[in-house]
Design a protein around this motif. Structure first.
Motif, mmCIF file in Angstrom:
data_model
loop_
_atom_site.group_PDB
_atom_site.id
_atom_site.type_symbol
_atom_site.label_atom_id
_atom_site.label_comp_id
_atom_site.label_asym_id
_atom_site.label_seq_id
_atom_site.Cartn_x
_atom_site.Cartn_y
_atom_site.Cartn_z
ATOM 1 N N LEU A 1 55.493 120.144 65.694
ATOM 2 C CA LEU A 1 54.107 119.833 66.068
ATOM 3 C C LEU A 1 53.369 119.338 64.830
ATOM 4 C CD1 LEU A 1 51.621 119.957 68.024
ATOM 5 C CD2 LEU A 1 51.311 122.324 67.218
ATOM 6 N N ILE A 2 52.688 118.199 64.962
ATOM 7 C CA ILE A 2 51.923 117.619 63.854
ATOM 8 C C ILE A 2 50.468 117.533 64.274
ATOM 9 C CG2 ILE A 2 51.648 115.601 62.365
ATOM 10 C CD1 ILE A 2 54.712 115.049 63.227
ATOM 11 N N LYS A 3 49.573 118.069 63.443
ATOM 12 C CA LYS A 3 48.140 118.094 63.731
ATOM 13 C C LYS A 3 47.369 117.502 62.553
ATOM 14 C CE LYS A 3 46.347 121.903 65.076
ATOM 15 N NZ LYS A 3 45.968 123.333 64.951
ATOM 16 N N THR A 4 46.405 116.653 62.865
ATOM 17 C CA THR A 4 45.526 116.116 61.825
ATOM 18 C C THR A 4 44.284 115.509 62.439
ATOM 19 O OG1 THR A 4 45.368 114.542 59.991
ATOM 20 C CG2 THR A 4 46.784 113.913 61.822
ATOM 21 N N ASP A 5 43.131 115.815 61.858
ATOM 22 C CA ASP A 5 41.863 115.188 62.249
ATOM 23 C C ASP A 5 41.582 115.262 63.747
ATOM 24 O OD1 ASP A 5 41.839 114.417 59.542
ATOM 25 O OD2 ASP A 5 42.851 112.536 60.007
ATOM 26 N N GLY A 6 41.931 116.376 64.377
ATOM 27 C CA GLY A 6 41.694 116.525 65.802
ATOM 28 C C GLY A 6 42.711 115.818 66.676
ATOM 29 N N LEU B 1 47.767 108.242 63.636
ATOM 30 C CA LEU B 1 47.484 109.578 64.160
ATOM 31 C C LEU B 1 46.354 110.155 63.321
ATOM 32 C CD1 LEU B 1 48.528 111.856 66.176
ATOM 33 C CD2 LEU B 1 49.668 112.822 64.163
ATOM 34 N N GLY B 2 45.124 109.933 63.772
ATOM 35 C CA GLY B 2 43.980 110.348 62.959
ATOM 36 C C GLY B 2 44.048 109.672 61.607
ATOM 37 N N GLY B 3 43.978 110.460 60.536
ATOM 38 C CA GLY B 3 44.077 109.915 59.190
ATOM 39 C C GLY B 3 45.494 109.733 58.712
ATOM 40 N N ALA B 4 46.468 110.037 59.557
ATOM 41 C CA ALA B 4 47.881 109.878 59.214
ATOM 42 C C ALA B 4 48.455 108.669 59.940
ATOM 43 C CB ALA B 4 48.661 111.135 59.591
ATOM 44 N N SER B 5 49.654 108.272 59.536
ATOM 45 C CA SER B 5 50.382 107.224 60.251
ATOM 46 C C SER B 5 51.862 107.530 60.179
ATOM 47 C CB SER B 5 50.109 105.841 59.643
ATOM 48 O OG SER B 5 50.704 105.742 58.369
ATOM 49 N N PHE B 6 52.626 106.910 61.069
ATOM 50 C CA PHE B 6 54.073 107.035 60.967
ATOM 51 C C PHE B 6 54.721 105.715 61.342
ATOM 52 C CE2 PHE B 6 52.982 108.466 65.247
ATOM 53 C CZ PHE B 6 53.948 107.925 66.076
ATOM 54 N N VAL B 7 55.856 105.464 60.694
ATOM 55 C CA VAL B 7 56.624 104.241 60.919
ATOM 56 C C VAL B 7 58.024 104.638 61.391
ATOM 57 C CG1 VAL B 7 57.564 102.135 59.884
ATOM 58 C CG2 VAL B 7 55.348 103.021 59.113
ATOM 59 N N LEU B 8 58.501 103.988 62.434
ATOM 60 C CA LEU B 8 59.850 104.248 62.932
ATOM 61 C C LEU B 8 60.881 103.478 62.104
ATOM 62 C CD1 LEU B 8 59.288 104.031 66.807
ATOM 63 C CD2 LEU B 8 58.919 105.966 65.275
#
Length: 371
Positions: free
Chosen positions: A77-82, A175-182
């Motif tokens: 589970l990943i949570k950030t900035d709501g 994802l809010g203030g985060a990002s992810f790259v596949l």
């Protein structure tokens, strides 16, 4: 032929048509998919997810990555900035635990749900998660599996009116203030479901996490050959710490200071393998283990990462990975299997894992036997 089987045939035929496109394009927008796949639940991300930029500087709220203890399975589970997302959802029997845990974290909506590959220990409770929470996008590899577990996931997706976003390497999401790259999967791996695993690099400020499901050495090499950025502070050990994954070259490309191993206490697979623990030690990687420390939470403030536990100090696995582990073989086959595999219809001989390997047999790609 019943409705479910017709649906699977339609999906499979469609996949054969688009297989070559799926792994030759790493552009911002995934290739178009045939109508049959869309009707079965496969669809394009809205505006190709609408977000392709790296994460902005992390703000004060921070990012939490919860490696939930679901025994011999994965659930993150990943949570950030709501905002929140879930990578994998344990076994079928883990549904209540996963839902209760997310409730305790005040999660009501998951922006993304990723099922890295169609093995039960990764998508077992994905249907229950989809049924229970508001879901933005469901990201899956373009690999059809005919198991009841996978069918249940498709049913929940359809019942919720969702579509499936195909996992295309190079696609980026916010994802809010985060990002992810596949960065995976990168090829057609046939019936080896582990190598179909979705891989991603999660970024928050100057901190990074890498996770790649159960990707084995072949898939790891394909990731390296593709040239994706892999450097990260934290690595979720692949395949529960199996020696079939976590190669030295892959780990050196990531260069993590910490690794989290999700596995079950006294599991019959011998995970994590002693050789992998030794490699982590040689590379100076702190190790955290759910089988010994329970749920592990890593918190990033954008510049550093703190953990909810101290690094594991047991060093090596207490079990010989092949002692007393039973697998099943046939009179003429070249594979070994887990009990109940459909390949055992004509003959079923129980042997130890050590004996099977001594015969030169390799694991079945469908039934996921001990390795």
């Amino acid at each position: 032929m019943n409705q479910r089987r017709l649906r699977f045939c339609s999906i499979l035929l469609s996949l054969l048509l688009v297989c070559s496109m799926a792994f030759t394009a790493c552009s911002d927008t995934p290739p178009s998919l045939p109508d049959q796949m869309m009707q079965a639940g496969f669809g394009l991300p809205e505006e190709a997810s609408g977000m392709k930029d790296e994460a902005s500087d992390a703000d004060e709220s921070g990012m939490e990555v919860h490696f939930i203890d679901v025994g011999q399975a994965d659930c993150i589970l990943i949570k950030t900035d709501g905002h929140a997302m879930l990578v994998d959802a344990g076994n079928n029997a883990d549904a209540d635990r996963i839902i209760d845990y997310q409730d305790s974290q005040d999660v009501e909506t998951l922006d993304y749900v990723i099922g890295t590959h169609p093995h039960e220990d990764h998508i077992g409770s994905l249907d229950s998660v989809i049924d229970t929470f508001e879901i933005g996008e469901v990201i899956l590899p373009e690999k059809i599996h005919t198991s009841a577990v996978f069918e249940d996931v498709l049913d929940s997706i359809e019942a919720k009116g969702l579509s499936i976003t195909p996992a295309v390497p190079g696609d980026a999401y916010q994802l809010g203030g985060a990002s992810f790259v596949l960065f995976a999967p990168n090829a057609d791996y046939g019936d080896n479901l582990n190598n179909w695993s979705v891989g991603l690099r999660l970024t928050y400020g100057a901190t990074n996490f890498v996770m790649a499901g159960d990707a084995e050495s072949t898939a790891e090499q394909d990731i390296l050959n593709a040239g994706y950025e892999l450097s990260a502070d934290v690595f979720k050990a692949s395949h529960h710490g199996s020696e079939t994954s976590n190669t030295r070259e892959f780990l050196e490309a990531i260069g993590p200071s910490a690794a989290v191993i999700s596995c079950g206490a006294d599991n019959s697979y011998g995970h994590p393998d002693a050789s992998v623990l030794t490699l982590f030690e040689e590379l100076g990687v702190d190790v955290y283990r759910t089988d010994e420390q329970g749920t592990i939470v890593a918190v990033s403030d954008g510049s550093s990462i703190t953990f909810s536990a101290t690094p594991n100090v047991s060093g090596t696995s207490d079990t010989d990975p092949m002692d007393d582990i039973l697998v099943h073989i046939t009179n003429t086959g070249t594979r070994y299997h887990a009990a109940g595999c459909s390949s055992l219809n004509e003959s079923d001989i129980e042997v130890t894992l050590e004996e099977a390997k001594a015969l030169g047999l390799t694991p079945c790609g469908r039934c996921n036997p001990p390795e």
